[in-house]
Design a protein around this motif. Structure first.
Motif, PDB file in Angstrom:
ATOM      1  N   GLY A  94       0.825  -1.193   0.000  1.00  0.00           N
ATOM      2  CA  GLY A  94       0.000   0.000   0.000  1.00  0.00           C
ATOM      3  C   GLY A  94       0.861   1.245   0.000  1.00  0.00           C
ATOM      4  N   ARG A  95       0.294   2.349  -0.444  1.00  0.00           N
ATOM      5  CA  ARG A  95       1.065   3.583  -0.646  1.00  0.00           C
ATOM      6  C   ARG A  95       1.544   4.189   0.669  1.00  0.00           C
ATOM      7  N   ASP A  96       0.822   3.993   1.752  1.00  0.00           N
ATOM      8  CA  ASP A  96       1.238   4.599   3.024  1.00  0.00           C
ATOM      9  C   ASP A  96       2.617   4.110   3.476  1.00  0.00           C
ATOM     10  N   TYR A  97       2.968   2.899   3.099  1.00  0.00           N
ATOM     11  CA  TYR A  97       4.246   2.327   3.528  1.00  0.00           C
ATOM     12  C   TYR A  97       5.418   3.187   3.052  1.00  0.00           C
ATOM     13  N   TYR A  98       5.293   3.769   1.860  1.00  0.00           N
ATOM     14  CA  TYR A  98       6.366   4.598   1.304  1.00  0.00           C
ATOM     15  C   TYR A  98       5.975   6.080   1.246  1.00  0.00           C
ATOM     16  N   THR A  99       4.966   6.488   2.034  1.00  0.00           N
ATOM     17  CA  THR A  99       4.638   7.905   2.160  1.00  0.00           C
ATOM     18  C   THR A  99       5.405   8.460   3.357  1.00  0.00           C
ATOM     19  N   TYR A 100       6.226   9.474   3.120  1.00  0.00           N
ATOM     20  CA  TYR A 100       7.161   9.947   4.147  1.00  0.00           C
ATOM     21  C   TYR A 100       7.096  11.462   4.304  1.00  0.00           C
ATOM     22  N   TRP A 101       7.398  11.877   5.540  1.00  0.00           N
ATOM     23  CA  TRP A 101       7.704  13.270   5.838  1.00  0.00           C
ATOM     24  C   TRP A 101       9.209  13.500   5.663  1.00  0.00           C
ATOM     25  N   PHE A 102       9.565  14.629   5.054  1.00  0.00           N
ATOM     26  CA  PHE A 102      10.953  15.063   4.957  1.00  0.00           C
ATOM     27  C   PHE A 102      11.031  16.462   5.577  1.00  0.00           C
ATOM     28  N   VAL A 103      11.953  16.644   6.522  1.00  0.00           N
ATOM     29  CA  VAL A 103      12.014  17.878   7.302  1.00  0.00           C
ATOM     30  C   VAL A 103      13.435  18.435   7.272  1.00  0.00           C
ATOM     31  N   LYS A 104      13.513  19.758   7.134  1.00  0.00           N
ATOM     32  CA  LYS A 104      14.812  20.425   7.083  1.00  0.00           C
ATOM     33  C   LYS A 104      14.751  21.748   7.849  1.00  0.00           C
ATOM     34  N   SER A 193       4.716  10.311 -14.705  1.00  0.00           N
ATOM     35  CA  SER A 193       5.993   9.947 -14.092  1.00  0.00           C
ATOM     36  C   SER A 193       6.639   8.864 -14.940  1.00  0.00           C
ATOM     37  N   HIS A 194       7.818   8.405 -14.517  1.00  0.00           N
ATOM     38  CA  HIS A 194       8.534   7.403 -15.304  1.00  0.00           C
ATOM     39  C   HIS A 194       7.872   6.037 -15.173  1.00  0.00           C
ATOM     40  N   GLN A 195       8.006   5.234 -16.239  1.00  0.00           N
ATOM     41  CA  GLN A 195       7.276   3.976 -16.333  1.00  0.00           C
ATOM     42  C   GLN A 195       8.108   2.747 -15.971  1.00  0.00           C
ATOM     43  N   TYR A 196       9.423   2.827 -16.127  1.00  0.00           N
ATOM     44  CA  TYR A 196      10.259   1.635 -15.924  1.00  0.00           C
ATOM     45  C   TYR A 196      10.230   1.120 -14.498  1.00  0.00           C
ATOM     46  N   VAL A 197       9.806   1.974 -13.535  1.00  0.00           N
ATOM     47  CA  VAL A 197       9.867   1.602 -12.127  1.00  0.00           C
ATOM     48  C   VAL A 197       8.954   0.424 -11.784  1.00  0.00           C
ATOM     49  N   ALA A 198       8.007   0.077 -12.671  1.00  0.00           N
ATOM     50  CA  ALA A 198       7.178  -1.108 -12.451  1.00  0.00           C
ATOM     51  C   ALA A 198       7.786  -2.344 -13.110  1.00  0.00           C
ATOM     52  N   GLY A 199       9.026  -2.228 -13.588  1.00  0.00           N
ATOM     53  CA  GLY A 199       9.732  -3.352 -14.198  1.00  0.00           C
ATOM     54  C   GLY A 199       9.702  -3.294 -15.710  1.00  0.00           C
ATOM     55  N   TRP A 200      10.777  -3.804 -16.319  1.00  0.00           N
ATOM     56  CA  TRP A 200      10.886  -3.865 -17.780  1.00  0.00           C
ATOM     57  C   TRP A 200      11.712  -5.102 -18.109  1.00  0.00           C
ATOM     58  N   ASP A 201      12.007  -5.323 -19.373  1.00  0.00           N
ATOM     59  CA  ASP A 201      12.806  -6.501 -19.706  1.00  0.00           C
ATOM     60  C   ASP A 201      14.290  -6.280 -19.433  1.00  0.00           C
ATOM     61  N   TRP A 202      14.674  -5.079 -18.988  1.00  0.00           N
ATOM     62  CA  TRP A 202      16.069  -4.796 -18.671  1.00  0.00           C
ATOM     63  C   TRP A 202      16.254  -4.403 -17.202  1.00  0.00           C
ATOM     64  N   ILE A 203      15.158  -4.420 -16.406  1.00  0.00           N
ATOM     65  CA  ILE A 203      15.281  -4.033 -14.995  1.00  0.00           C
ATOM     66  C   ILE A 203      14.138  -4.645 -14.200  1.00  0.00           C
ATOM     67  N   ARG A 204      14.381  -4.834 -12.904  1.00  0.00           N
ATOM     68  CA  ARG A 204      13.345  -5.280 -11.983  1.00  0.00           C
ATOM     69  C   ARG A 204      12.664  -4.070 -11.344  1.00  0.00           C
ATOM     70  N   PRO A 205      11.500  -4.266 -10.742  1.00  0.00           N
ATOM     71  CA  PRO A 205      10.750  -3.124 -10.199  1.00  0.00           C
ATOM     72  C   PRO A 205      11.522  -2.369  -9.120  1.00  0.00           C
ATOM     73  N   ILE A 206      11.371  -1.063  -9.112  1.00  0.00           N
ATOM     74  CA  ILE A 206      11.878  -0.213  -8.037  1.00  0.00           C
ATOM     75  C   ILE A 206      10.771  -0.155  -6.992  1.00  0.00           C
ATOM     76  N   ARG A 207      11.034  -0.670  -5.810  1.00  0.00           N
ATOM     77  CA  ARG A 207       9.965  -1.000  -4.865  1.00  0.00           C
ATOM     78  C   ARG A 207       9.159   0.196  -4.380  1.00  0.00           C
ATOM     79  N   ASP A 208       9.772   1.363  -4.249  1.00  0.00           N
ATOM     80  CA  ASP A 208       9.015   2.540  -3.802  1.00  0.00           C
ATOM     81  C   ASP A 208       8.570   3.403  -4.974  1.00  0.00           C
TER      82      ASP A 208
END
Length: 885
Positions: A94-104, A193-208
């Motif tokens: 689910g999306r909440d797992y990789y939804t983050y606060w970034f603080v500076k 956004s970019h499409q390859y992050v769900a996997g392609w024949d030259w790469i595995r999925p980028i998990r976040d």
């Protein structure tokens, strides 16, 4: 008195320039982060400087959730072995797992006298809410991976100077199901956004799915007037040459000017380059923004920018400023540009588009580029190394594939330096966007053709990206998408409005293999083949006349594989000649995209590999031969079959095992040097089809008084001259001479051997050397397996810091010293120093011959560095690099 006034004015200009350079800085360190599953407070609370961040983790910004987790050792390196399978995928969590606060936290008081402070983001994936000191900054939604945003935060700054910025970043929605399809189930393309992050024949999925503040964040201070997105157009009339005095060029300058105050402001917009200034007086209404165009500047005797191999990459530094009447400079922007003009012309012989630069046609030799790092870990240093490798391959164009992004300014700056033209796709792919039926896709082909869901957002992002990179001389072509055009309403606005109005100087193609670029005269899809081929295919089989994708193998050598394949998985692939797929490989190899066809038996003529090291060595022989043969074959038909070819692909943004001239760690393999040889500017070559000797001249000048020699070397090193021919060649052409097939067949029949071609000028300077190894009459390289050892003499001479010269000498009594790899090794670790740039490598040295190789690398390490040399029949040698005296 006049001299003193000039000095004062010059010092004032320096102070003003320095002031505004210092008033823009990047927020790139000391960020904190936390998952929203752990942090339930509101943005107003979190962004309050008094709110405690106890227990929050350090964050990587620019970066993604995954790069932060990797830095904090919460996940293993996803590029090694099967580690990626240990990382939870967002589709399941689910999306909440990789939804983050970034603080500076940062320092900055509210300015006085009408000065302004701006918060600028260069890329967030995918959407966010931004808070500063307890207040919401973005009143309107901020979404879309490719959209830059600038916020005036003057009134939100703390009076004490202690500020806190808090950004909650939400992943794309939907995230796509990584079900093994190209782009998974395709739904990742519903967002911008970019499409390859769900996997392609030259790469595995980028998990976040690369969720995060992935690009730079700036604070900028200005006066009441802010400049943005300056635009410089250069026009170079006529047909130019790199040498001699140039006719004038026209420079057209405009910029967006924003008055952030409540008062009418008058002043002057100025453009300065090499002491020349053009200006325009303007009056700005309160809280208004307008585009100001300056008078045309006629540049005398300009230093032109040329693609690599054709001339110098001259670049000009300029400044655009707004000077408020009686109050000095309010804002200034530095812009680097090159003076050149890109044109295109239809070639009726090939039925394809020609690319012209400054009036000269350029035979395109390109490489397809995905992205520098699949997890968006971009650095100027990595960009520089990768683009330099492309320059060193004697290429002149890089195509940015549509499933990724509009590349960063730092990428384009490197292309400007090294002379790489850029063919820039927007964010479409035939796979995700409905070019064909696909059972792995969630939605119907015709529904997918209307992706993304938000067309207005796509166009907003496209317009912003055009503004971001349009000043770079390397940018040559815009393209609507990879193998498919955008939906009609997007295409029409993109082509007829955005590109025309915001750029207006470059060709736009609807999609990458459109018939507007390359007419379908042969059938098929307009690209390919993608797998290993008999060399005759590249010479004898006609593909589309401007081929946007054609490629082959690319497995790295043994040292490369060790970096990401666990030792237990360094297992030799097994060839099955009568089965499909005809190769079986270890599961880790397969995970890293070693395909079922692999080398398709092309290693067998060298003898079945005995172990993994033998496999890797023989793979490099095939790599070299494939890419030299590919570029030679296309070049042999320049201007009659082809106007360009773009290799699929020249680099990998992760640890893959196909389609790469160098690996993810920037270690070149033999593909790079075979391509470098076959792509050289002036080249002598021999057709594998009929033994015809040929010349190729990519330059703008004819070459006369040349001598071509063809010499045979047998497996014992004995030489015999086949022919010596006086010749010449016209500019930008290929030329057939005559066939030596009968001679080669007779000489190679028993054991095979080596053919050396040398092209020399009238002073006997070698302009091109090309050494082929030929099989015996049965098609096997039987003689190679029985070659005697050749002991090379190796000497190493430091030239300057970071640069050495290696000389390889082969005594006349030796056999040919075949296929020698030179490496730079860290003596302490025993590992290769990377990246390293070689003037040549995988070299073959004939008896009595000598080869000098210049090597450039970073020598800042305190450990001593050594040169190693080893070849097919040459034992490993190590020579410590002497210190510079």
């Amino acid at each position: 008195m006049k001299k003193n006034s000039l000095i004062v004015a010059f010092l004032s200009l320096l102070c003003a320039t320095g002031l505004f350079a210092q008033n823009r800085y990047e927020l790139n360190s000391d960020w904190k982060c936390r998952s929203i599953k752990e942090e339930k407070a509101s943005g107003e609370d979190i962004s309050s400087p008094s709110y405690t961040l106890s227990g929050w983790n350090n964050a990587v910004v620019p970066g993604t959730v995954l790069t932060t987790m990797l830095a904090n050792k919460e996940i293993p390196d996803p590029f090694y072995g099967m580690n990626n399978e240990q990382i939870p995928d967002i589709y399941k969590t689910g999306r909440d797992y990789y939804t983050y606060w970034f603080v500076k936290n940062f320092k900055g008081e509210q300015p006085e006298n009408g000065n302004q402070v701006w918060l600028k983001f260069r890329g967030i994936n995918y959407s966010c809410r931004i808070y500063l000191n307890g207040k919401l900054v973005n009143k309107e939604p901020y979404e879309g991976m490719y959209l830059r945003k600038s916020f005036n935060i003057t009134k939100l700054l703390s009076k004490t100077g202690d500020n806190r910025l808090a950004v909650i970043v939400f992943p794309p929605d939907p995230v796509g199901n990584p079900n093994g399809g190209q782009g998974g189930d395709g739904t990742i393309a519903r967002g911008v956004s970019h499409q390859y992050v769900a996997g392609w024949d030259w790469i595995r999925p980028i998990r976040d799915r690369n969720t995060g503040i992935w690009d730079k964040v700036y604070i900028e201070k200005t006066g009441c007037v802010n400049l943005s997105d300056p635009h410089i157009i250069t026009q170079v009339p006529g047909k130019r040459t790199p040498e001699g005095k140039q006719s004038e060029a026209l420079i057209k300058v405009s910029t967006e000017v924003e008055n952030a105050s409540d008062n009418v402001v008058s002043g002057v917009v100025k453009f300065s380059v090499e002491g020349n200034v053009i200006s325009k007086e303007v009056t700005l209404d309160p809280n208004s923004k307008q585009t100001v165009s300056l008078p045309v500047y006629k540049m005398q005797n300009p230093r032109l920018w040329w693609p690599s191999g054709y001339g110098e990459q001259n670049l000009y530094k300029s400044e655009i400023s707004f000077e408020e009447n009686n109050k000095g400079i309010s804002d200034s922007e530095s812009v680097q540009f090159g003076v050149r003009e890109i044109q295109t012309q239809w070639n009726p012989i090939t039925s394809s588009r020609e690319i012209h630069v400054n009036g000269q046609k350029i035979f395109i030799k390109g490489g397809n580029w995905i992205i520098s790092d699949a997890m968006l870990r971009f650095t100027p240093e990595r960009y520089d190394a990768e683009i330099r490798y492309h320059r060193d391959m004697n290429l002149n164009l890089i195509r940015i594939w549509g499933g990724a992004l509009v590349e960063r300014p730092e990428f384009y700056e490197a292309c400007d330096r090294y002379g790489m033209l850029v063919f820039q796709d927007f964010w479409m792919s035939g796979d995700c966007n409905g070019r064909w039926l696909d059972p792995l896709k969630k939605e119907d082909q015709w529904i997918r053709r209307n992706y993304p869901d938000n067309h207005s957002l796509f166009l907003e992002c496209a317009a912003d990206m055009v503004k971001m990179v349009r000043n770079h001389p390397s940018l040559a072509i815009w393209c609507g998408g990879n193998e498919i055009a955008p939906p009609d309403d997007i295409l029409t606005v993109l082509r007829d409005s955005i590109i025309t109005k915001l750029d207006g100087t470059r060709m736009f193609f609807d999609f990458s293999n459109t018939e507007r670029m390359s007419l379908n005269t042969i059938g098929g899809n307009g690209d390919g083949p993608y797998s290993i081929q008999p060399l005759s295919v590249f010479w004898n089989h006609r593909t589309w006349p401007f081929n946007s994708e054609v490629g082959s193998v690319g497995v790295g050598d043994y040292e490369s594989l060790k970096r990401f394949i666990p030792e237990k998985n360094m297992v030799l692939p097994v060839y099955h000649p009568n089965e499909k797929p005809n190769e079986t490989a270890d599961s880790v190899w397969t995970y890293h995209t070693y395909t079922g066809v692999g080398y398709e038996g092309f290693l067998e003529p060298y003898g079945t590999p005995s172990d993994i090291k033998d496999f890797c060595m023989k793979a490099q022989l095939v790599n070299y031969d494939q890419y030299r043969g590919l570029m030679e074959g296309f070049s042999s038909h320049m201007w009659n079959w082809y106007t360009g070819v773009i290799i699929w692909k020249t680099q990998n943004p992760w640890t893959a095992m196909r389609g790469q001239m160098y690996d993810y760690y920037l270690d070149p393999n033999a593909c790079l040097f075979g391509l470098r040889n076959g792509s050289e500017k002036l080249h002598a070559m021999c057709s594998p089809v009929d033994g015809t000797l040929m010349l190729v001249n990519n330059g703008f000048k004819a070459c006369d008084n040349l001598t071509l020699t063809a010499t045979w070397f047998d497996m014992d090193g004995k030489s015999s001259e086949i022919t010596q021919q006086s010749t010449s060649i016209d500019a930008s052409s290929s030329k057939k001479l005559f066939s030596i097939k009968k001679e080669l067949d007779a000489l190679a029949k028993e054991k095979g051997g080596f053919l050396r071609l040398q092209l020399m000028d009238e002073s006997k300077q070698v302009l091109s050397e090309n050494i082929y190894w030929l099989a015996d009459g049965t098609g096997k390289y039987s003689g190679l397996s029985r070659m005697n050892k050749a002991k090379l003499k190796v000497s190493v001479k430091p030239l300057k810091a970071g640069k050495v010269e290696v000389t390889l000498s082969n005594p006349a009594s030796n056999p040919v010293a075949f296929f020698n790899r030179v490496s730079v090794i860290d003596k302490k670790t025993g590992e290769r120093v990377l990246p390293v740039f070689y003037s040549d490598n995988y070299c073959t040295i004939v008896p009595g011959g000598e080869k000098k190789i210049e090597i450039e690398c970073n020598t800042s390490s305190k450990s001593r560095q050594v040169i190693t040399v080893a070849g097919w029949n040459v034992e490993l040698q190590e020579i410590i690099i002497p210190k510079i005296k």
